[in-house]
Design an enzyme around this catalytic site. Structure first.
Site, PDB file in Angstrom:
ATOM      1  N   HIS A 107       0.825  -1.213   0.000  1.00 40.49           N
ATOM      2  CA  HIS A 107       0.000   0.000   0.000  1.00 40.49           C
ATOM      3  C   HIS A 107       0.857   1.259   0.000  1.00 40.49           C
ATOM      4  O   HIS A 107       0.413   2.328  -0.373  1.00 40.49           O
ATOM      5  CB  HIS A 107      -0.911   0.031   1.231  1.00 40.49           C
ATOM      6  CG  HIS A 107      -1.873  -1.094   1.292  1.00 40.49           C
ATOM      7  ND1 HIS A 107      -2.843  -1.285   0.334  1.00 40.49           N
ATOM      8  CD2 HIS A 107      -2.010  -2.115   2.168  1.00 40.49           C
ATOM      9  CE1 HIS A 107      -3.535  -2.372   0.635  1.00 40.49           C
ATOM     10  NE2 HIS A 107      -3.056  -2.898   1.738  1.00 40.49           N
ATOM     11  N   HIS A 133       5.680   6.656   6.455  1.00 37.59           N
ATOM     12  CA  HIS A 133       5.324   6.161   5.132  1.00 37.59           C
ATOM     13  C   HIS A 133       4.861   7.318   4.260  1.00 37.59           C
ATOM     14  O   HIS A 133       4.738   8.453   4.734  1.00 37.59           O
ATOM     15  CB  HIS A 133       4.294   5.022   5.230  1.00 37.59           C
ATOM     16  CG  HIS A 133       2.993   5.459   5.799  1.00 37.59           C
ATOM     17  ND1 HIS A 133       2.448   4.920   6.943  1.00 37.59           N
ATOM     18  CD2 HIS A 133       2.122   6.413   5.405  1.00 37.59           C
ATOM     19  CE1 HIS A 133       1.311   5.522   7.200  1.00 37.59           C
ATOM     20  NE2 HIS A 133       1.083   6.431   6.282  1.00 37.59           N
ATOM     21  N   HIS A 135       2.562   8.992   0.753  1.00 35.21           N
ATOM     22  CA  HIS A 135       1.389   8.945  -0.127  1.00 35.21           C
ATOM     23  C   HIS A 135       1.650   9.816  -1.355  1.00 35.21           C
ATOM     24  O   HIS A 135       2.295  10.863  -1.259  1.00 35.21           O
ATOM     25  CB  HIS A 135       0.150   9.475   0.598  1.00 35.21           C
ATOM     26  CG  HIS A 135      -0.252   8.651   1.779  1.00 35.21           C
ATOM     27  ND1 HIS A 135      -1.083   7.557   1.685  1.00 35.21           N
ATOM     28  CD2 HIS A 135       0.083   8.751   3.083  1.00 35.21           C
ATOM     29  CE1 HIS A 135      -1.254   7.024   2.891  1.00 35.21           C
ATOM     30  NE2 HIS A 135      -0.557   7.731   3.760  1.00 35.21           N
ATOM     31  N   HIS A 152       3.874  10.618   6.315  1.00 36.93           N
ATOM     32  CA  HIS A 152       3.221  10.459   7.620  1.00 36.93           C
ATOM     33  C   HIS A 152       4.197   9.871   8.622  1.00 36.93           C
ATOM     34  O   HIS A 152       4.724   8.784   8.407  1.00 36.93           O
ATOM     35  CB  HIS A 152       1.986   9.552   7.494  1.00 36.93           C
ATOM     36  CG  HIS A 152       0.844  10.233   6.809  1.00 36.93           C
ATOM     37  ND1 HIS A 152      -0.179   9.549   6.212  1.00 36.93           N
ATOM     38  CD2 HIS A 152       0.588  11.553   6.631  1.00 36.93           C
ATOM     39  CE1 HIS A 152      -1.033  10.432   5.693  1.00 36.93           C
ATOM     40  NE2 HIS A 152      -0.588  11.643   5.926  1.00 36.93           N
ATOM     41  N   THR A 220      -6.016   6.924   7.697  1.00 39.44           N
ATOM     42  CA  THR A 220      -6.510   7.143   6.338  1.00 39.44           C
ATOM     43  C   THR A 220      -6.575   5.843   5.543  1.00 39.44           C
ATOM     44  O   THR A 220      -6.818   5.858   4.339  1.00 39.44           O
ATOM     45  CB  THR A 220      -5.629   8.157   5.583  1.00 39.44           C
ATOM     46  OG1 THR A 220      -4.308   7.607   5.465  1.00 39.44           O
ATOM     47  CG2 THR A 220      -5.576   9.489   6.308  1.00 39.44           C
ATOM     48  N   THR A 221      -6.321   4.732   6.219  1.00 39.07           N
ATOM     49  CA  THR A 221      -6.441   3.405   5.599  1.00 39.07           C
ATOM     50  C   THR A 221      -7.306   2.543   6.512  1.00 39.07           C
ATOM     51  O   THR A 221      -7.446   2.855   7.701  1.00 39.07           O
ATOM     52  CB  THR A 221      -5.056   2.742   5.462  1.00 39.07           C
ATOM     53  OG1 THR A 221      -4.452   2.675   6.753  1.00 39.07           O
ATOM     54  CG2 THR A 221      -4.161   3.530   4.516  1.00 39.07           C
TER      55      THR A 221
HETATM   56 ZN    ZN Z   1      -0.520   7.502   5.787  1.00 35.40          ZN
END
Ligand code: ZN
Length: 272
Positions: A107, A133, A135, A152, A220-221
Site C-alpha cells: 500500500h 510512510h 502517499h 506520515h 486514512t487506511t
Molecule cells: Zn498515511
C-alpha cells in the site's frame, strides 16, 4: 464394533471441519501497529475499483468507521477557517538519529524505526515514533490544493493513542536525508525489509517553519480508526522530480479522498 469406527470417523471429520472453518475465518488484525502493514492473509483493499475507498466499509465488518465515521481523515485544511482560540496543549518533539528499515507493504513504502529514541510529547503523554510512510499525491489539502506527495510520521503512546505528523512534499531540491531510503526502496512487495546503513535524524526532515494544523481525525487506511491526533505542517518539504517520479512509478495513486470536516475545529499551533 464397526459402528464405533464409523462414529469415530465422523467425529474426526467434524473436528477437522470446525478447525478448518476457524483457521480460514481468523479475525483480521486491526492493531495500530499494523496500519498499512497488511499481508496476504489480511483482508484485501485498494485505492480503486471494487475494493477502493468508497467500498472499504463493505470489505470487512471491522472497517465500519471508513463509511460511517464522523471524524475521518484526510481533510481539506482551509487556513482562513482555522480556530481562533489557542489550543491549550504543550507539544514537544524529541527526535534523534535512528536506524530505519524499509519495506514495500503493498500500500506504501514504509520505513520502520528500529529504536524508540524518537518521540512526541503531548502534554505529559509520550508517543514513540514507530514508522514513516508516504502517499502520492498528498492526502490532505491546503486551501483545496494537493501537493505532489505527503509523508506520515506515525507515533503511538503506551496506551495505544496515536499521533501522526503530516508533511506536504513538493517538487524542488533533492532530499538528501531520504536519498538512501530512496536508493533502497523496494519496488516489489515481496522483497524483504532492508535495514538502512545511515541513521536519520527526522528533525532535519522537518521544514524550517514549524507552523502546524492540529485536528482529531482517523487512520486514512482501513480500519479508519478514529481518535488520531493529526499535526500537519503548513510549510512543505522538498524532493526532486526524480525522487517523486520514482515513488509514483511504484504507487501512482495511494491517497484516500478528502473526508467531511463535520463538526471539527482545526487549530493552528507552533511546534517546539
Ligand atoms: Zn498515511
Amino acid at each position: 464394533m464397526r459402528k464405533n469406527y464409523v462414529y469415530a470417523f465422523l467425529a474426526i471429520i467434524i473436528v477437522f471441519t470446525i478447525v478448518g472453518y476457524y483457521s480460514i475465518n481468523k479475525p483480521v488484525q486491526t492493531s495500530f501497529e499494523n496500519e498499512e502493514q497488511l499481508t496476504a492473509t489480511d483482508v484485501y483493499w485498494s485505492y480503486e475499483g471494487a475494493y477502493g475507498p468508497a467500498e472499504w466499509v463493505n470489505v470487512d465488518s471491522s472497517y465500519e468507521a471508513c463509511g460511517r465515521g464522523e471524524l475521518q481523515s484526510p481533510i481539506n485544511i482551509e487556513v482562513a477557517k482555522t480556530a481562533k482560540q489557542k489550543l491549550n496543549e504543550e507539544i514537544h518533539l524529541n527526535y534523534e538519529e535512528a536506524i530505519f528499515s524499509i519495506e514495500n507493504n503493498g500500500h506504501t513504502i514504509q520505513a520502520n524505526s528500529t529504536s524508540v529514541d524518537n518521540s512526541l510529547l503531548i502534554e505529559d503523554e509520550k508517543y514513540d515514533l514507530t514508522a514513516i510512510h508516504f502517499h502520492s499525491p498528498s492526502e490532505h489539502q491546503l486551501n483545496g490544493q494537493y501537493f505532489d506527495m505527503e509523508a506520515h510520521l506515525f507515533h503511538e503512546s503506551e496506551n495505544g493513542d496515536l499521533a501522526v505528523i503530516g508533511l506536504f512534499i513538493k517538487s524542488g531540491e533533492e532530499n538528501k536525508l531520504l536519498a538512501e531510503m530512496w536508493e533502497e526502496m523496494p519496488a516489489d512487495g515481496n522483497e524483504a525489509a532492508k535495514i538502512l546503513q545511515n541513521p536519520i535524524n527526522l528533525q532535519q526532515l522537518l521544514p524550517e517553519e514549524k507552523s502546524v494544523f492540529q485536528y482529531v481525525g482517523s487512520l486514512t487506511t482501513p480500519p479508519c480508526t478514529e481518535g488520531v491526533n493529526w499535526f500537519i505542517l503548513e510549510q512543505p518539504i522538498e524532493m526532486s522530480n526524480e525522487q517523486i517520479n520514482q515513488f509514483s512509478s511504484i504507487f501512482l495513486q495511494n491517497n484516500r479522498p478528502i473526508q467531511k470536516l463535520n463538526d471539527r475545529d482545526v487549530y493552528r499551533i507552533e511546534l517546539n
